[in-house]
Design a protein around this motif. Structure first.
Motif, mmCIF file in Angstrom:
data_model
loop_
_atom_site.group_PDB
_atom_site.id
_atom_site.type_symbol
_atom_site.label_atom_id
_atom_site.label_comp_id
_atom_site.label_asym_id
_atom_site.label_seq_id
_atom_site.Cartn_x
_atom_site.Cartn_y
_atom_site.Cartn_z
ATOM 1 N N ASP A 8 43.621 39.460 65.282
ATOM 2 C CA ASP A 8 42.247 38.964 65.127
ATOM 3 C C ASP A 8 42.211 37.814 64.124
ATOM 4 O O ASP A 8 41.563 36.779 64.353
ATOM 5 N N LYS A 9 42.924 37.974 63.003
ATOM 6 C CA LYS A 9 42.939 36.934 61.974
ATOM 7 C C LYS A 9 43.618 35.662 62.489
ATOM 8 O O LYS A 9 43.208 34.547 62.140
ATOM 9 N N GLN A 12 41.087 33.864 64.422
ATOM 10 C CA GLN A 12 39.996 33.374 63.580
ATOM 11 C C GLN A 12 40.418 32.175 62.740
ATOM 12 O O GLN A 12 39.581 31.351 62.350
ATOM 13 N N GLU A 73 39.008 39.790 69.100
ATOM 14 C CA GLU A 73 38.657 38.399 68.846
ATOM 15 C C GLU A 73 39.140 37.510 69.991
ATOM 16 O O GLU A 73 38.398 36.642 70.480
#
Length: 210
Positions: A8-9, A12, A73
């Motif tokens: 997810d990071k 992002q 994400e």
């Protein structure tokens, strides 16, 4: 490590088209899926995330398209990009090693998941999911970094393979289930212009175990 959070990071941190694995048109994957997916067949893109493979396949009217990924994400990016067309795709946030399919697929496509599985127990669980997902006679397309490829990706270690060592690993973990059909090499150029060397192996699930 919280692996879903890690991915997810990663999504992002940068725009989709700045990620090392980005392909505006995933030409090799498209060619291979088109070659092996029967008319009206079902395909699953394992670790598909924000890949644009699904965008192109939607225009070819398969019976079912599933995109499976650890990262909510990444799948959110795909859902937003597809807009109303997302209703025609099963976007599933799950770990392939513990996921249970609810249908059989004609084609299993994995551009770069298996090479992140460095623990034989995880590799075996992945293959159990593949076996449960793929119909007899179905085709698995598995791409990994080849022996000249990077040793790490997104700050995680990977296991590199040649077509021969990948075939041997799959046979050792799940004997008699997958028959090697074809393999090729691909030099992927990242958005920054770096080259990542892949091997892409195609296997067919035997009608009955050998």
């Amino acid at each position: 490590m919280d692996v879903p959070q890690h991915w997810d990071k990663a999504y992002q941190a940068r725009n989709e088209d700045e990620l090392t694995w980005f392909e505006d048109v995933p030409e090799v994957s498209l060619r291979l899926v088109r070659r092996h997916l029967p008319r009206g067949g079902a395909v699953i893109d394992v670790g598909g995330g924000a890949s644009r493979l699904v965008d192109h396949l939607l225009g070819e009217e398969p019976a079912a398209i599933t995109v499976l990924d650890l990262s909510a994400e990444a799948l959110g990016i795909t859902r937003a990009r597809l807009g109303a067309r997302a209703a025609d795709v099963a976007l599933i946030v799950a770990d392939v090693c513990v996921w249970t399919p609810d249908r059989a697929y004609d084609v299993w496509h994995d551009r770069a998941v298996f090479h992140f599985l460095t623990d034989p127990a995880d590799q075996r669980r992945y293959l159990e999911t593949l076996r449960a997902s793929l119909r007899p006679g179905g085709v698995a397309i598995i791409a990994t970094f080849d022996l000249a490829g990077p040793e790490r990706c997104s700050n995680l270690p990977v296991q590199r393979y040649s077509p021969e060592t990948l075939s041997a690993r799959l046979e050792g973990l799940m004997p008699g289930v997958l028959a090697p059909v074809h393999a090729e090499h691909h030099a992927h150029r990242t958005p920054k212009g770096n080259v990542q060397n892949f091997q892409i192996s195609i296997f067919q699930k035997r009608e009955t175990p050998a």
